[in-house]
Design a protein around this motif. Structure first.
Motif, PDB file in Angstrom:
ATOM      1  N   ARG A 393       0.845  -1.199   0.000  1.00 21.48           N
ATOM      2  CA  ARG A 393       0.000   0.000   0.000  1.00 21.48           C
ATOM      3  C   ARG A 393       0.877   1.245   0.000  1.00 21.48           C
ATOM      4  NH1 ARG A 393      -2.667   0.822   5.462  1.00 21.48           N
ATOM      5  NH2 ARG A 393      -0.979   2.316   5.625  1.00 21.48           N
ATOM      6  N   LEU A 426      -6.129  -5.552   2.095  1.00 24.65           N
ATOM      7  CA  LEU A 426      -6.156  -4.133   2.494  1.00 24.65           C
ATOM      8  C   LEU A 426      -6.803  -3.971   3.865  1.00 24.65           C
ATOM      9  CD1 LEU A 426      -7.263  -1.920  -0.535  1.00 24.65           C
ATOM     10  CD2 LEU A 426      -5.176  -1.666   0.818  1.00 24.65           C
ATOM     11  N   VAL A 434      -3.724   0.871  11.857  1.00 26.36           N
ATOM     12  CA  VAL A 434      -4.308   1.896  12.738  1.00 26.36           C
ATOM     13  C   VAL A 434      -4.313   1.454  14.198  1.00 26.36           C
ATOM     14  CG1 VAL A 434      -5.745   2.790  10.866  1.00 26.36           C
ATOM     15  CG2 VAL A 434      -6.740   1.183  12.518  1.00 26.36           C
ATOM     16  N   HIS A 438       1.819   5.380  18.041  1.00 31.84           N
ATOM     17  CA  HIS A 438       2.512   6.387  17.249  1.00 31.84           C
ATOM     18  C   HIS A 438       4.004   6.092  17.201  1.00 31.84           C
ATOM     19  CE1 HIS A 438      -1.125   8.602  17.130  1.00 31.84           C
ATOM     20  NE2 HIS A 438      -1.111   8.961  18.396  1.00 31.84           N
TER      21      HIS A 438
ATOM     22  N   ARG B 377      -5.416  16.250   4.998  1.00 32.46           N
ATOM     23  CA  ARG B 377      -4.788  15.082   5.626  1.00 32.46           C
ATOM     24  C   ARG B 377      -5.144  15.113   7.097  1.00 32.46           C
ATOM     25  NH1 ARG B 377       1.649  14.048   5.981  1.00 32.46           N
ATOM     26  NH2 ARG B 377       1.468  15.565   7.659  1.00 32.46           N
ATOM     27  N   ILE B 380      -5.356   9.120   9.923  1.00 33.83           N
ATOM     28  CA  ILE B 380      -5.183   8.011   8.981  1.00 33.83           C
ATOM     29  C   ILE B 380      -5.773   8.293   7.607  1.00 33.83           C
ATOM     30  CG2 ILE B 380      -5.239   6.300  10.829  1.00 33.83           C
ATOM     31  CD1 ILE B 380      -8.215   5.833   9.813  1.00 33.83           C
ATOM     32  N   ARG B 393      -8.933   8.778   0.794  1.00 29.83           N
ATOM     33  CA  ARG B 393      -7.998   7.657   0.929  1.00 29.83           C
ATOM     34  C   ARG B 393      -7.971   7.188   2.380  1.00 29.83           C
ATOM     35  NH1 ARG B 393      -2.161   9.498   0.522  1.00 29.83           N
ATOM     36  NH2 ARG B 393      -2.354   9.312   2.764  1.00 29.83           N
ATOM     37  N   PRO B 395      -6.764   3.729   5.031  1.00 27.38           N
ATOM     38  CA  PRO B 395      -5.736   2.690   4.979  1.00 27.38           C
ATOM     39  C   PRO B 395      -6.252   1.272   4.839  1.00 27.38           C
ATOM     40  CG  PRO B 395      -5.992   3.507   7.214  1.00 27.38           C
ATOM     41  CD  PRO B 395      -6.866   4.354   6.349  1.00 27.38           C
ATOM     42  N   ASP B 396      -7.531   1.049   5.009  1.00 26.86           N
ATOM     43  CA  ASP B 396      -8.021  -0.335   5.054  1.00 26.86           C
ATOM     44  C   ASP B 396      -8.916  -0.712   3.881  1.00 26.86           C
ATOM     45  OD1 ASP B 396     -10.216   1.198   5.727  1.00 26.86           O
ATOM     46  OD2 ASP B 396     -11.010  -0.319   7.102  1.00 26.86           O
ATOM     47  N   ARG B 397      -8.948   0.141   2.868  1.00 34.42           N
ATOM     48  CA  ARG B 397      -9.859  -0.149   1.749  1.00 34.42           C
ATOM     49  C   ARG B 397      -9.391   0.579   0.494  1.00 34.42           C
ATOM     50  NH1 ARG B 397     -14.804   2.340   4.999  1.00 34.42           N
ATOM     51  NH2 ARG B 397     -13.409   1.670   6.666  1.00 34.42           N
ATOM     52  N   LEU B 398      -9.991   0.201  -0.609  1.00 37.10           N
ATOM     53  CA  LEU B 398      -9.735   0.912  -1.858  1.00 37.10           C
ATOM     54  C   LEU B 398     -10.240   2.347  -1.719  1.00 37.10           C
ATOM     55  CD1 LEU B 398     -10.745  -1.991  -4.250  1.00 37.10           C
ATOM     56  CD2 LEU B 398      -8.482  -0.918  -4.148  1.00 37.10           C
ATOM     57  N   PRO B 399      -9.711   3.265  -2.523  1.00 39.63           N
ATOM     58  CA  PRO B 399     -10.125   4.669  -2.363  1.00 39.63           C
ATOM     59  C   PRO B 399     -11.615   4.860  -2.649  1.00 39.63           C
ATOM     60  CG  PRO B 399      -8.674   4.391  -4.268  1.00 39.63           C
ATOM     61  CD  PRO B 399      -8.679   3.093  -3.547  1.00 39.63           C
ATOM     62  N   LEU B 442       0.562  14.381  18.264  1.00 47.55           N
ATOM     63  CA  LEU B 442      -0.489  13.465  17.837  1.00 47.55           C
ATOM     64  C   LEU B 442      -1.527  13.342  18.941  1.00 47.55           C
ATOM     65  CD1 LEU B 442       1.837  10.736  16.272  1.00 47.55           C
ATOM     66  CD2 LEU B 442       0.467  12.402  15.043  1.00 47.55           C
ATOM     67  N   GLU B 443      -2.641  12.737  18.583  1.00 48.98           N
ATOM     68  CA  GLU B 443      -3.759  12.710  19.525  1.00 48.98           C
ATOM     69  C   GLU B 443      -3.804  11.472  20.390  1.00 48.98           C
ATOM     70  OE1 GLU B 443      -7.611  14.448  18.924  1.00 48.98           O
ATOM     71  OE2 GLU B 443      -7.170  14.421  16.802  1.00 48.98           O
ATOM     72  N   GLY B 444      -2.955  10.496  20.107  1.00 50.22           N
ATOM     73  CA  GLY B 444      -3.028   9.239  20.835  1.00 50.22           C
ATOM     74  C   GLY B 444      -3.498   8.151  19.897  1.00 50.22           C
ATOM     75  N   ALA B 445      -2.955   6.956  20.130  1.00 47.29           N
ATOM     76  CA  ALA B 445      -3.200   5.855  19.205  1.00 47.29           C
ATOM     77  C   ALA B 445      -4.670   5.435  19.190  1.00 47.29           C
ATOM     78  CB  ALA B 445      -2.311   4.677  19.567  1.00 47.29           C
ATOM     79  N   LYS B 448      -6.783   7.299  16.639  1.00 45.18           N
ATOM     80  CA  LYS B 448      -6.465   6.847  15.285  1.00 45.18           C
ATOM     81  C   LYS B 448      -7.271   5.597  14.934  1.00 45.18           C
ATOM     82  CE  LYS B 448      -2.533   4.871  14.972  1.00 45.18           C
ATOM     83  NZ  LYS B 448      -1.122   4.441  14.860  1.00 45.18           N
ATOM     84  N   LYS B 449      -7.343   4.697  15.898  1.00 43.31           N
ATOM     85  CA  LYS B 449      -8.021   3.426  15.664  1.00 43.31           C
ATOM     86  C   LYS B 449      -9.520   3.627  15.434  1.00 43.31           C
ATOM     87  CE  LYS B 449      -7.782   0.280  19.000  1.00 43.31           C
ATOM     88  NZ  LYS B 449      -7.098  -0.721  19.857  1.00 43.31           N
ATOM     89  N   LEU B 452     -11.433   4.541  11.482  1.00 41.13           N
ATOM     90  CA  LEU B 452     -11.957   3.674  10.417  1.00 41.13           C
ATOM     91  C   LEU B 452     -13.447   3.436  10.571  1.00 41.13           C
ATOM     92  CD1 LEU B 452      -9.242   0.895  10.017  1.00 41.13           C
ATOM     93  CD2 LEU B 452      -9.694   2.862   8.544  1.00 41.13           C
TER      94      LEU B 452
END
Lengths: 464, 464
Positions: A393, A426, A434, A438, B377, B380, B393, B395-399, B442-445, B448-449, B452
């Motif tokens: 990716r 993917l 994700v 970090h 941006r 993720i 875009r 991270p876990d799928r097609l655009p 950053l905001e913390g992991a 981010k999770k 999705l």
């Protein structure tokens, strides 16, 4: 399934280990020694047994021929420091934020975190309470600050340098970087002659000094990492190679092979060869600009193409492992720590390893495979290999999907022709990505920008 | 093209500005005042003129009806702090590492960088040498440390709080967070009553005090951000809404509208209304969990779907701008600083703005468009809108690719049916993405999770 002879030996040995004490002087202690040899920026196709037509590596070849060659062996990163953070802990380094090489700290990042996080245990930390002595000869590259120093990370002995590389001929007490002085905690280090030979000397001496106790020797060569410097004698051996960089590279790998041979020779000399588990890998693929060739693989150091992360991978342990076999399921450099630990008598299940103890899988007749899939994350890229498929990716294009058995050189992107596989991989990759913490430090924005271009290059796929 | 009357006025005014001195007492100084009103977490569809069937906002509606409603108006981030970092500098915040909300600093990140980087100039910094006085009333959310304080970032006056939100009824000298005391540098702040009204009071007072000099008033409301708290009187007005959270939300937006009306009323009272450029936006879309509705847009705060970044966007300047127009080309909150600066007599071209001075485009007859594309941006995710198409875009799928004119609610992913467009937009987005510097914090992991999942939810697309 009928258990075969090798598995019985394995299970029996394991039962023994788990009951006895770890007294070093125990005459019945038949736990193996460990010698872990790491080449640096070695091209995949630059050894005799991986297909080189130019470079002669009889010693490393013999290690493969008398041991198990893992033909699908991977490292966990495409560059040095994170790859080392992975294989020295047994945990995928991105799971603790060590995603990147150690650059000058970037604005906003705390330089005190610029190294292998001190909360992570190394193989030396694991082996110490089991009675092993551990030494590292050579490159560290897991942090410059004292808290990251190998002697603070479980190792008893260190002859080497903290950085990511070294000049091959020169070491200067006043210098920093590649000319920095050698550090050593067990003697005043000798002036270096040709550093690959000096490391060989130290490895032989380590084996001699510790021949009567269980040991881990981490032989951390910098060959054939830049700077490109070889001895005149070795250059003369490869005088027929016209390209001078390639000639120097070949001479450097040749000298690496000589010193691998000296290490194996020392094990034989002290009758340790039968009961020493020797592992040989490179920390990542060849960066091309050092004259390396990753043939038949596409890509280079820094990419998640096979040329960046698929490495020569040998396990050799005459007493226990099959000899002259090729193991063709995926294995990872993350498996090395749990494998060593299991044979040292530790309880692998106690720890959050990403890797796995390989031994049960390597035995003849095993139907299990060590990994359903392997995943990578590096700066702007991420990849997953599951079974025969590998998906990469990148941020500026549709995903790349390759069917490796039919396309070993990753030339045919079949992502859009296999949408179910593409979507499945993917999703697995993205969910993992994700879920990661970090990164603790980054390499600089410029490096990130250069990454895309590396996927647009045609790399040499056949031997010269 | 024949230049029209409005453009001539504009060009003539600009020529005037660039020659005259910026003496505040200059009687011929007809440069406008600026009033910048920001709602917080407002749902797109929750104003009368954007389609609300439940919430009455006659004052904001009138601002749109007597000014220009930019129907394709975007903010540069889907969450508060980076959106504010963008619109207060005129530079896309990801170009200086302010990608994220200000969370507790993560391991490895230096908390001294946790705010709008001190090297970045704010609109107040730009206006000060041009003779403007600048005040901010309300929410700051661009750093807690003193180096980030609004009075150190060009503002002359501050009545408000440094954090990202505030309790509507309570302020406690001993408290931190949402109950923190009000800071003020021009008086001992009054106890708060209902904070939206208190901010209205302060805005009216600011206009009164500075009516004789060029000024920038940044009316930084927290309504309708959580905590969900409304006055009893306003709740009674919306007693017919059964859902109590939605009822409270409606009452909070109503009260915001009342106070926008009071600000406009004060401008009229002091005869400043004709020559004041009033801009109204929300800092991002509604987060849904505050009772907001982004109808007709899909998504919510935190996503790069339209519901996260497409906001009500009004420019109102009776003296100069067309009245009652809808402008349907893309504009960005990043355009506000260069637009203000141009009319204050500054030289926009001297500075590295991501946004552009909108005025030439807003004039009738202009054939140019302010932006070929806009890019985002966020953690993720990344997105680009170019013309009628928007690509997201993940991270876990097609655009995801949407054709907005035919699919305003982003329901039909047409990426695979339009591969040329998909590839082109992915490439532009990816190249921009990798060219950006590293985020400073950053905001913390965990955050981010969660991202999705937000793209898998069905959001309410029609008014209740």
């Amino acid at each position: 399934m009928k258990p075969n002879f090798h598995i019985l030996i394995y299970l029996f040995s394991f039962a023994l280990f788990s009951q006895k004490s770890h007294d070093k002087t125990n005459a019945t202690d038949d736990r193996p020694n460990f010698v872990f040899i790491v080449a640096d920026d070695l091209g995949y196709g630059d050894l005799g047994f991986t297909g080189s037509t130019q470079i002669k590596t009889p010693n490393i070849d013999k290690l493969a021929q008398t041991g198990i060659f893992c033909s699908q062996g991977y490292v966990s990163s495409a560059v040095c420091s994170p790859s080392r953070a992975g294989f020295i802990t047994g945990i995928n380094q991105v799971e603790f934020g060590h995603d990147n090489n150690l650059a000058h700290s970037q604005p906003g990042f705390d330089p005190q975190f610029l190294g292998l996080p001190i909360g992570q245990k190394t193989i030396a930390d694991y082996l110490k309470p089991l009675g092993y002595i551990s030494g590292i000869i050579g490159k560290w590259h897991l942090g410059y600050e004292d808290q990251f120093h190998p002697l603070n990370r479980g190792f008893d002995e260190f002859w080497g340098y903290r950085g990511g590389g070294h000049d091959y001929f020169t070491s200067n007490p006043e210098a920093k970087g590649y000319m920095a002085p050698i550090e050593c905690n067990y003697k005043t280090p000798q002036p270096i002659t040709y550093i690959t030979d000096d490391k060989g000397d130290e490895c032989v001496d380590f084996i001699k000094r510790h021949k009567k106790e269980p040991f881990l020797l981490f032989a951390s060569f910098n060959a054939p990492h830049t700077p490109m410097q070889a001895t005149k004698a070795d250059l003369a051996l490869y005088g027929h190679i016209k390209d001078s960089k390639r000639r120097t590279y070949a001479a450097m790998v040749h000298r690496l092979d000589i010193n691998v041979g000296r290490i194996i020779g020392a094990l034989k000399e002290y009758s340790l060869d039968k009961n020493t588990l020797v592992v040989f890998i490179s920390d990542n693929g060849g960066p091309i600009d050092n004259g390396s060739i990753n043939s038949p693989y596409n890509g280079k150091k820094g990419t998640l193409l096979e040329g960046g992360v698929h490495v020569p991978f040998i396990l050799n342990w005459p007493k226990t492992l099959p000899s002259g076999e090729t193991y063709s399921h995926m294995v990872s450099s993350l498996d090395i720590v749990p494998t060593f630990l299991a044979f040292a008598g530790g309880n692998v299940k106690e720890y959050p390893f990403s890797g796995t103890n390989l031994m049960p899988y390597l035995m003849k007749g095993s139907k299990q495979i060590p990994h359903d899939n392997l995943m990578w994350r590096f700066t702007i890229s991420a990849a997953i290999r599951e079974g025969d498929y590998k998906l990469i990716r990148l941020p500026d294009r549709l995903p790349l999907l390759f069917h490796l058995p039919s396309d070993i050189s990753e030339q045919h992107n079949i992502a859009l022709d296999n949408l179910d596989i593409t979507r499945d991989l993917l999703e697995k990759l993205g969910k993992w990505d994700v879920s990661l913490p970090h990164p603790l430090f980054l390499e600089g924005a410029e490096w990130k920008k250069q990454q895309l271009y590396q996927y647009n290059v045609n790399y040499p796929l056949i031997q010269p």
